[in-house]
Design an enzyme around this catalytic site. Structure first.
Site, PDB file in Angstrom:
ATOM      1  N   GLU A  54      17.289 155.883  -2.102  1.00 37.10           N
ATOM      2  CA  GLU A  54      16.029 155.458  -1.477  1.00 37.10           C
ATOM      3  C   GLU A  54      15.994 153.925  -1.412  1.00 37.10           C
ATOM      4  OE1 GLU A  54      11.203 155.818  -2.364  1.00 37.10           O
ATOM      5  OE2 GLU A  54      12.666 156.212  -3.961  1.00 37.10           O
ATOM      6  N   HIS A  55      16.235 153.279  -2.548  1.00 34.98           N
ATOM      7  CA  HIS A  55      16.305 151.818  -2.624  1.00 34.98           C
ATOM      8  C   HIS A  55      17.707 151.419  -3.088  1.00 34.98           C
ATOM      9  CE1 HIS A  55      12.090 152.927  -3.771  1.00 34.98           C
ATOM     10  NE2 HIS A  55      11.799 152.014  -2.867  1.00 34.98           N
TER      11      HIS A  55
ATOM     12  N   ASP B  27       8.196 146.961  -2.466  1.00 33.61           N
ATOM     13  CA  ASP B  27       7.177 147.958  -2.777  1.00 33.61           C
ATOM     14  C   ASP B  27       5.780 147.482  -2.412  1.00 33.61           C
ATOM     15  OD1 ASP B  27       8.468 150.200  -3.641  1.00 33.61           O
ATOM     16  OD2 ASP B  27       8.115 149.896  -5.777  1.00 33.61           O
TER      17      ASP B  27
ATOM     18  N   HIS C 161      16.453 177.281  39.686  1.00 30.30           N
ATOM     19  CA  HIS C 161      16.603 175.838  39.534  1.00 30.30           C
ATOM     20  C   HIS C 161      17.214 175.228  40.798  1.00 30.30           C
ATOM     21  CE1 HIS C 161      15.760 176.586  35.325  1.00 30.30           C
ATOM     22  NE2 HIS C 161      15.895 175.296  35.019  1.00 30.30           N
TER      23      HIS C 161
ATOM     24  N   GLN D 278      11.944 151.230 -11.440  1.00 32.18           N
ATOM     25  CA  GLN D 278      11.952 152.523 -10.766  1.00 32.18           C
ATOM     26  C   GLN D 278      11.737 153.648 -11.762  1.00 32.18           C
ATOM     27  OE1 GLN D 278      11.534 153.953  -7.220  1.00 32.18           O
ATOM     28  NE2 GLN D 278      12.040 151.836  -7.620  1.00 32.18           N
TER      29      GLN D 278
ATOM     30  N   HIS E 186       8.144 154.988 -12.557  1.00 30.65           N
ATOM     31  CA  HIS E 186       7.398 155.779 -11.575  1.00 30.65           C
ATOM     32  C   HIS E 186       7.077 157.173 -12.106  1.00 30.65           C
ATOM     33  CE1 HIS E 186       6.697 153.694  -7.837  1.00 30.65           C
ATOM     34  NE2 HIS E 186       7.875 153.129  -7.901  1.00 30.65           N
TER      35      HIS E 186
END
Length: 427
Positions: free
Chosen positions: A323-324, A357, A416, A256, A259
């Protein structure tokens, strides 16, 4: 190198779990200006920004059929097979998400139902540069096609020769992208949001990108263009006990970290030995990584938390909302049931995040920056709208009329009330 926090008190968690930040004051002015220029001057502005930022002169944005077909010959057959297998698994996982719902009779004579309708025009943004994310194209294009989107537009930044990576073109053809354009950065987001003479306007924009792209997506949302989700730098958390393998954990954290230098990786563990061994493994594995410099910067943003129990570790993870999340614990499935804030979860010592991924089948476009507390990852649902329908017989209207009249009168909405009464009094 990673900082280790031993048994931090709960009141300190919020400050210790803060994501890497940056000053976006200049970013706002810059991105706003780019979007304004694209909105006003269309293709001319997009070309100008391509020259300015990507150092390339673009004569035509549209990728031709010849270029797309030629890309196949530039890709190794083994990579083609890998892309095709990944696509197949992603399809197999996402296809069942498109299910028709049965009509419900809420009262005799009152039938209600819901129908899924594909968003007609969607735009996919796929980064190029040092990491051309053709895997993300599979993650977005496959569910878009399953959903039934009629127009699937792709924008991706060209290289200095004005070309897109052949794997991106190959994947685009494979998933059925309608049109592909050589356009990147905030200007590409503006082009898809507002439309130009060449690049069509879409209703919803998907895909990751740098700070400029991310901020551009947030700004066009204010103009009524939907986006997939708020996004920030990529991140992973590992929850581990003494049964975890330090070399596996280190590899997951570094996968990770490579990235981007603003990525973040955290380890939460009950084992002091694992914490020590993981730090040593990170140094060892980092030394041979091609993207060592990027990963080193990201590791500076990263943390190791030593906690008193797995229960406390679960609480810390749910506060972080990664996220993960990788759960490398003896009782991983039981622990997973207690996770309420995470984008995607990987269980056991043999479920690396990198498999998700690329090719296991689940989607890797996920909420970051703590948004997993309220957002889901991309799915077929992301590409569809749900429209509700209802049909009442006279008897059904009679059955529910008093309920509606009483509620409408209580709110002071007499028209209504009348919309019900006029039907029942009209013989």
């Amino acid at each position: 190198m990673l900082t280790v926090y031993e048994y931090p008190e709960k009141k300190t968690w919020k400050s210790l779990l803060v994501r890497p930040g940056f000053d976006d004051s200049s970013l706002e002015a810059s991105v706003s200006n780019i979007l304004k220029e694209v909105k006003q001057n269309g293709d001319e502005a997009v070309k100008r920004f391509a020259t300015m930022f990507d150092k390339v002169t673009i004569k035509s944005f549209l990728v031709t059929t010849e270029e797309i077909n030629a890309a196949a010959s530039l890709i190794d057959d083994k990579l083609k097979q890998a892309i095709e297998q990944a696509k197949s698994n992603i399809e197999r996982f996402h296809q069942p998400q498109l299910q028709a719902e049965e009509p419900i009779e809420t009262l005799p004579g009152i039938k209600c139902w819901r129908k899924s309708v594909a968003i007609e025009k969607v735009g996919l943004y796929i980064p190029g540069g040092s990491a051309p994310l053709f895997s993300t194209l599979l993650m977005l294009g496959v569910p878009a096609k399953i959903a039934g989107c009629k127009n699937i537009i792709l924008c991706s930044p060209p290289n200095r020769e004005g070309k897109l990576h052949p794997a991106i073109l190959y994947a685009a053809k494979l998933v059925g992208v309608t049109q592909i354009f050589k356009a990147g950065g905030a200007q590409a987001i503006g082009a898809m949001a507002y439309g130009t003479a060449t690049i069509p306007k879409v209703y919803k924009i998907f895909g990751p990108g740098n700070r400029y792209v991310t901020y551009a997506k947030q700004l066009v949302q204010k103009d009524g263009i939907a986006i997939d989700m708020p996004a920030g730098p990529s991140e992973v958390a590992v929850l581990a006990d003494e049964t975890a393998n330090a070399s596996f954990v280190a590899a997951d954290l570094l996968s990770q970290a490579e990235h981007g230098n603003d990525s973040q990786a955290i380890l939460v563990t009950t084992s002091e030995i694992l914490a020590t061994d993981t730090k040593a493994e990170i140094e060892k594995q980092l030394a041979v990584l091609p993207r060592k410099g990027i990963a080193e910067d990201a590791i500076k943003n990263s943390r190791i938390f030593l906690v008193k129990s797995i229960k406390e570790g679960i609480e810390l993870i749910n506060e972080y909302a990664p996220e993960h999340l990788i759960i490398s614990c003896n009782d991983d499935e039981t622990i997973a049931e207690k996770i309420v804030n995470a984008g995607s979860v990987f269980l056991g010592n043999y479920s690396p995040e990198s498999v998700g991924d690329y090719a296991s089948g689940t989607n890797h476009t996920l909420p970051t920056n703590g948004y997993a507390k309220a957002y889901s990852g991309v799915s077929v649902d992301s590409f569809i709208k749900k429209i509700t329908f209802q049909k009442l017989s006279r008897e059904g209207l009679q059955e529910i009329s008093k309920t509606v009249e009483l509620m409408a009168e209580a709110e002071g909405l007499e028209a209504h009330v009348n919309a019900v009464r006029v039907r029942l009094s009209n013989e």
